[in-house]
Design a protein around this motif. Structure first.
Motif, PDB file in Angstrom:
ATOM      1  N   LEU A  97       0.837  -1.201   0.000  1.00 56.45           N
ATOM      2  CA  LEU A  97       0.000   0.000   0.000  1.00 56.45           C
ATOM      3  C   LEU A  97       0.866   1.243   0.000  1.00 56.45           C
ATOM      4  O   LEU A  97       1.863   1.325   0.732  1.00 56.45           O
ATOM      5  N   ASP A  98       0.474   2.239  -0.798  1.00 57.31           N
ATOM      6  CA  ASP A  98       1.223   3.500  -0.782  1.00 57.31           C
ATOM      7  C   ASP A  98       0.722   4.370   0.359  1.00 57.31           C
ATOM      8  O   ASP A  98      -0.300   4.086   0.991  1.00 57.31           O
ATOM      9  N   ASP A  99       1.409   5.456   0.617  1.00 57.14           N
ATOM     10  CA  ASP A  99       1.095   6.294   1.782  1.00 57.14           C
ATOM     11  C   ASP A  99      -0.276   6.927   1.680  1.00 57.14           C
ATOM     12  O   ASP A  99      -0.997   7.048   2.686  1.00 57.14           O
ATOM     13  N   ASP A 100      -0.667   7.369   0.470  1.00 56.18           N
ATOM     14  CA  ASP A 100      -1.986   8.001   0.324  1.00 56.18           C
ATOM     15  C   ASP A 100      -3.091   7.017   0.660  1.00 56.18           C
ATOM     16  O   ASP A 100      -4.050   7.339   1.377  1.00 56.18           O
ATOM     17  N   LEU A 101      -2.985   5.810   0.152  1.00 53.75           N
ATOM     18  CA  LEU A 101      -3.993   4.797   0.424  1.00 53.75           C
ATOM     19  C   LEU A 101      -3.967   4.392   1.894  1.00 53.75           C
ATOM     20  O   LEU A 101      -5.019   4.158   2.507  1.00 53.75           O
ATOM     21  N   TRP A 102      -2.790   4.311   2.472  1.00 58.12           N
ATOM     22  CA  TRP A 102      -2.664   3.968   3.896  1.00 58.12           C
ATOM     23  C   TRP A 102      -3.419   4.966   4.765  1.00 58.12           C
ATOM     24  O   TRP A 102      -4.123   4.584   5.698  1.00 58.12           O
ATOM     25  N   GLN A 103      -3.314   6.241   4.437  1.00 63.74           N
ATOM     26  CA  GLN A 103      -3.998   7.263   5.220  1.00 63.74           C
ATOM     27  C   GLN A 103      -5.510   7.259   4.975  1.00 63.74           C
ATOM     28  O   GLN A 103      -6.271   7.738   5.810  1.00 63.74           O
ATOM     29  N   GLN A 108      -6.954  -3.838   6.307  1.00 62.90           N
ATOM     30  CA  GLN A 108      -5.706  -3.399   6.932  1.00 62.90           C
ATOM     31  C   GLN A 108      -5.942  -2.363   8.037  1.00 62.90           C
ATOM     32  O   GLN A 108      -4.978  -1.912   8.660  1.00 62.90           O
ATOM     33  N   PHE A 109      -7.218  -2.000   8.278  1.00 66.87           N
ATOM     34  CA  PHE A 109      -7.465  -0.901   9.210  1.00 66.87           C
ATOM     35  C   PHE A 109      -7.013  -1.236  10.626  1.00 66.87           C
ATOM     36  O   PHE A 109      -6.392  -0.412  11.308  1.00 66.87           O
ATOM     37  N   LEU A 110      -7.304  -2.438  11.094  1.00 67.10           N
ATOM     38  CA  LEU A 110      -6.917  -2.799  12.463  1.00 67.10           C
ATOM     39  C   LEU A 110      -5.399  -2.803  12.633  1.00 67.10           C
ATOM     40  O   LEU A 110      -4.880  -2.389  13.680  1.00 67.10           O
ATOM     41  N   MET A 111      -4.661  -3.237  11.619  1.00 66.84           N
ATOM     42  CA  MET A 111      -3.202  -3.236  11.740  1.00 66.84           C
ATOM     43  C   MET A 111      -2.642  -1.825  11.653  1.00 66.84           C
ATOM     44  O   MET A 111      -1.623  -1.521  12.270  1.00 66.84           O
ATOM     45  N   LYS A 112      -3.338  -0.964  10.914  1.00 70.06           N
ATOM     46  CA  LYS A 112      -2.925   0.439  10.905  1.00 70.06           C
ATOM     47  C   LYS A 112      -3.093   1.030  12.304  1.00 70.06           C
ATOM     48  O   LYS A 112      -2.197   1.721  12.825  1.00 70.06           O
TER      49      LYS A 112
END
Length: 1018
Positions: A264-270, A278-282
């Motif tokens: 995942l790139d940074d924009d998608l991560w945010q 992936q939200f819980l791991m974020k």
């Protein structure tokens, strides 16, 4: 990997650990998490058994710990070995965590209250809520509410929140409503903490937090010297997240995340939302103060490293399909090699749940044809799992279901429920269900009770049926009386009374206005044990045997020990309470299951793969499940309070799906209808189909194979039955109503009078038209026998009403009978008396319900025609007799009488002419009349049969012709020869009518009763 870090010569401080770089890794979904971890550790420590045994591995729960143990043994060839120490931090245990000095002096944790005690204490508090603040109406409702409150308590403790903050969450528009809710929640905000203080205990979630915090604090000051691996956890519990943050910075510690997406790139991560996998791991990485770029791939063995590239396109496909809604425009820029992505990936759409279960069972069975191949169904749908198990039973395959079976559906649980059901509501259905249960014995052989049940079920005598027809009084005394009145055999009646004697104590306490719940439970269990006792085993040994019996015995023993705190309740509320008490108890088999097949929930399947993984029940609302509505607070209020977003559950389900999608062979299944209602495909399936149209699932050969599984190779049509019994077996005596059956459906007469088969009434049948006719006939007959000509209208009506009450009997206590039949009977009765007055001068009633027999010697053999006429009236002027037939339904149409399909009254006319009725000389017939008794706006309608003399003459000739035809040995008893004219009968299933239905040739049929051609209904 952290194994190269040297042991520190001193215990580092908290500050030392805080500045140390975290060690966070991931094992991607292309791998079976536990197998990849086990292989990597065996690869490094396989030749150092003691070093492997010194490793501590923290796992999410006991199931994952068991999976890792099995993975070690599987990858070590099944040879004995010294395993790492595995700790389940989700199911935390003080002994397993080994919190010892010097950490123990930093904490003072009270013991956790047991789940059973907490449930009962909360139930008691709910029953003490004032009525104006929402007190539940029964103890069963209070028990269900207590479970909801327990879940809320656990959620608040898990998130380490303070109940006092609830008072700050008062939306202005909902201020009054929220104040009422707060008043209700005082049960857990004020009363529950005080009660726990009094008991010296704490909530399980609070204790788990304390134990994890104690371990975290201990390791901060005294870190373990060996390798510590926290594997497979997503840190959804804050206390667990704290521990993971510490482990990541221990000198010899690391965290391994399951299925972290490093692409995942940074924009998608945010932009990740709670519904993303992936939200819980974020959230975990943010809590651990770890950058996503610091997460590295766990060093795998070479064989596992090759899997990354093999399944990269499939995982790219699923990860792309699950992008946040605002990011789906990226689909156009994603390059997926679909030829590679679809390898080992299938989708099957079925028509219904049963077909889906059958297809899945067939896939699992097929997997067994490949040696060593393992297969699993992964689904949250319990109905689908149960049906798959049922389908597999055709091959004698017992499959392990990780969710287990409800204890209430087990042999012991169902017997407890049936015992209680009959005592609470004695009736034929409950009695037969109880007697037929394998555990029912009452001190005898169990087969004796089942044989008794069969005899009672089929019992019919002149007095009536023992169990069938309208339900008797709902009490054991009523059931006993009904059996005796029906003429049940004395030996069977003795057995039945013995069984009833065992059940009476439970029936008695269930009628108590107030009794301690513990006493009700004790009585219930004692009665069940007494009823389960056989001729050679005690009731306890039989009732509590097996895994389900042991589980229920232990659970109910705990319940009995703590249930006295609930106090007393009404006996009639106990059945609902007992059902609520055991409804959430699940029994998981310990052995005897298939070693290569399993049914897993998504959580259980999260950390390991098998060769074939079938992801079933992929319908919206099932997988993912609906987040539901919080009964206590809105989403905005939950957020302000600090509770997690309900959509996180969808994100967790999505993560489970992605983890499973890395297995070697994946089959996605769904059903188009569930319980007859069209279903919607899971949002994930819809997205996958948008990206990969070849995943439509509508042309799977496995569906056709399943459909062909029970399809016969050839269907040979059959002809209509043409039984031709020998002349000696043919009936020599019939009533006029049976002659009507003979004309309408000869096969029905054959089945009833030659094969001696009689249709049984329904169990606990609602009184129908037949019962209504019998009751009204009896009432009018009783009245006519008692009537005195000098009675006034009021006296006559009073007598008629008394006869009606006697004829209705106990049925009059039924609300539907009282509300509908009885008022109509009264209305009919008034009109009946008016007609009697109008006919008094011209007619006199000479007989009611009179029987007659006409011996016939004109045919090939002697034959007797019988009848029971409802009423015979003599004309005073002519002396001729009018035959009256009461009809509570519709009388036959004129054309049917003329065609001979309704010969009852004309044949009774023949018998009057012949002097065949008891005590009457041959006499002319003045008329044939149907009195339609309706009791509605037109209470009685009198219909006269036109041309009665011609009808009587034609019926006589037609009946003698019928006798002559069926005296020939080759005349068949055909089934429903003219359905357009005569309708359908009770024996059509025996004649297999649906298989051959057609209009036969008229040449094959006897003519109509009076020699007419067939008629058509209007």
């Amino acid at each position: 990997m952290m194994t190269d870090n040297p042991a520190s010569s001193h215990n580092p401080s908290l500050h030392d650990q805080a500045v140390r770089a975290p060690s966070v890794y991931t094992i991607g979904p292309a791998h079976s998490f536990v197998d990849a971890l086990a292989r990597s550790l065996l690869d490094q420590y396989g030749d150092q058994p003691l070093a492997l045994g010194a490793i501590q591995i923290l796992l999410p729960n006991r199931r994952s710990a068991r999976s890792l143990r099995e993975a070690f043994l599987r990858n070590h060839g099944g040879r004995p070995m010294l395993l790492p120490r595995m700790l389940a931090i989700g199911d935390v245990d003080e002994d397993a965590l080994d919190i010892t000095a010097p950490a123990s002096d930093l904490i003072d944790l009270r013991p956790a209250i047991s789940d059973t005690d907490r449930l009962f204490y909360l139930t008691r508090l709910c029953l003490q809520i004032p009525e104006n603040h929402g007190r539940p109406g029964s103890m069963a409702a209070a028990l269900k509410l207590a479970r909801d409150l327990a879940r809320l308590i656990d959620s608040v403790h898990t998130e380490r929140l303070d109940f006092s903050r609830l008072k700050e969450l008062v939306p202005e528009k909902l201020a009054h409503h929220w104040q009422n809710t707060l008043k209700f929640l005082e049960v857990i905000t004020d009363q529950w903490p005080r009660l726990l203080d009094h008991l010296g205990q704490c909530d399980p979630a609070e204790r788990r937090n304390g134990l994890l915090a104690a371990l975290t604090q201990k390791w901060q000051t005294h870190p373990p010297r060996g390798l510590v691996i926290a594997a497979g956890s997503t840190g959804s519990i804050p206390a667990t997240a704290d521990l993971l943050a510490l482990v990541a910075r221990l000198p010899k510690g690391c965290v391994i995340l399951p299925g972290f997406d490093r692409s995942l790139d940074d924009d998608l991560w945010q932009a990740l939302d709670p519904g993303h996998p992936q939200f819980l791991m974020k959230a975990l990485l943010d809590h651990m103060r770890v950058s996503r770029h610091e997460v590295e791939n766990w060093p795998l063995v070479k064989a596992d490293q090759a899997l990354e590239s093999q399944r990269a396109d499939r995982l790219l496909l699923i990860n792309s399909a699950l992008l946040p809604a605002k990011q789906v425009d990226r689909w156009n820029a994603i390059s997926i090699d679909h030829q590679t992505a679809k390898k080992g990936l299938e989708r099957i759409d079925c028509d219904g749940l049963s077909e889906e279960a059958g297809v899945i069972a067939l896939l699992l069975r097929e997997a067994l044809d490949h040696p060593e191949k393992r297969a699993a169904l992964v689904t949250p749908d319990r109905a689908l799992a149960r049906q798959v198990r049922a389908h597999l039973a055709r091959w004698d395959i017992a499959i392990d279901d990780s969710a287990g079976d409800p204890a209430e559906r087990s042999l012991s649980g169902s017997f407890l429920r049936l015992t209680l059901s009959f005592a609470a509501d004695p009736g034929p259905i409950n009695l037969l269900a109880l007697l037929k249960h394998p555990l029912a014995a009452a001190g005898m052989k169990p087969s004796a009770l089942r044989q008794l049940a069969r005899r009672l079920d089929r019992h019919e005598s002149r007095e009536g049926s023992a169990l069938r027809g309208p339900r008797p009084e709902a009490s054991i005394d009523g059931m006993e009386k009904a059996a005796a009145d029906a003429g049940v055999d004395e030996a069977d009646l003795g057995l039945l009374n013995k069984i009833f004697a065992l059940l009476r104590p439970l029936e008695s306490v269930l009628h108590s206005p107030s009794l301690a719940v513990g006493d009700l439970l004790s009585c219930h269990l004692d009665v069940a044990q007494n009823l389960a006792q056989s001729h050679d085993q005690s009731g306890a040994d039989r009732l509590w045997r097996g895994e389900a019996g042991e589980h229920l015995a232990q659970y109910l023993a705990k319940a009995r020990a703590g249930i006295d705190c609930l106090g007393a309740t009404r006996g009639k509320d106990y059945p609902a309470f007992f059902h609520a008490l055991i409804t959430d108890q699940m029994v998981r088999p310990r052995y005897g299951m298939h070693p290569r097949l399993a049914i897993l929930g998504p959580i259980e399947a999260r950390l390991h793969h098998v060769d074939l993984m079938i992801l079933g029940g992929l319908n919206e609302g099932t997988w993912p499940a609906n987040p539901g509505h919080d009964p206590w607070a809105s989403r905005a209020m939950r957020k302000d309070f600090g509770l997690p977003d309900p959509d996180q559950r969808i994100g967790q389900s999505a993560h489970d799906l992605v983890q499973a999608m890395g297995a070697p062979h994946i089959i996605l299944t769904r059903s188009g209808k569930v319980d007859g209602t069209p279903s919607v495909p899971s949002r994930w399936l819809s997205r996958l189909e948008a990206l990969a149209p070849y995943l439509d699932g509508r042309k799977s050969p496995m569906v056709r194979l399943y459909q062909a599984l029970d399809q016969p190779d050839k269907i040979e049509p059959i002809d209509a039955p043409r039984p031709m019994p020998p002349l000696s077996a043919r009936p020599r005596s019939l009533s006029v109503t049976q002659v009507e059956l003979w004309v309408r459906d000869p096969y029905a007469l054959y089945a009833r009078h030659i094969l001696k088969l009689r249709p049984l009434e329904d169990l606990e049948a609602e009184p129908g038209a037949l019962h209504k006719g019998t009751i009204w006939h009896q009432a009018l007959d009783d009245y006519k026998r008692r009537a005195i000509p000098t009675w006034s209208r009021d006296e006559a009506y009073k007598a008629l009403i008394e006869c009606g009450k006697t004829a209705f009997g106990p049925l009059l206590e039924r609300p539907s009978i009282w509300a509908f039949w009885w008022p109509r009977f009264q209305t009919m009765g008034r009109r009946f008396l008016e007609i009697e007055e109008e006919r008094r001068d011209s007619h006199e009633t000479i007989a009611t319900e009179i029987r007659g027999e006409w011996p016939i010697h004109e045919g090939p053999w002697p034959f007797t025609l019988k009848a029971r006429a409802d009423r015979l009236d003599r004309e005073r002027a002519s002396g001729h007799i009018e035959i009256i037939d009461y009809k509570t339904g519709s009388p036959p149409q004129k054309r049917r009488i003329e065609a001979g399909f309704a010969p009852q009254l004309p044949l009774e006319g023949v018998m009057v002419n012949e002097g065949a009725f008891n005590g009457l000389l041959p006499c002319a017939v003045a008329g044939l009349s149907f009195w339609q008794l309706r009791g509605t706006r037109d209470p009685i309608e009198i219909k006269h049969v036109a041309g009665h003399d011609e009808q009587i003459s034609a019926s006589r000739a037609g009946f003698l012709s019928l006798l002559a035809r069926f005296s020939k040995p080759h005349t068949p008893y055909l089934s429903n020869p003219r359905p357009a004219n005569t309708g359908y009968g009770d024996y059509d299933h025996l004649a297999r009518t649906a298989e051959w239905t057609r209009l036969p040739d008229l040449d094959d049929l006897p003519m109509d009763f009076n020699g007419h051609e067939p008629i058509k209904e209007d």
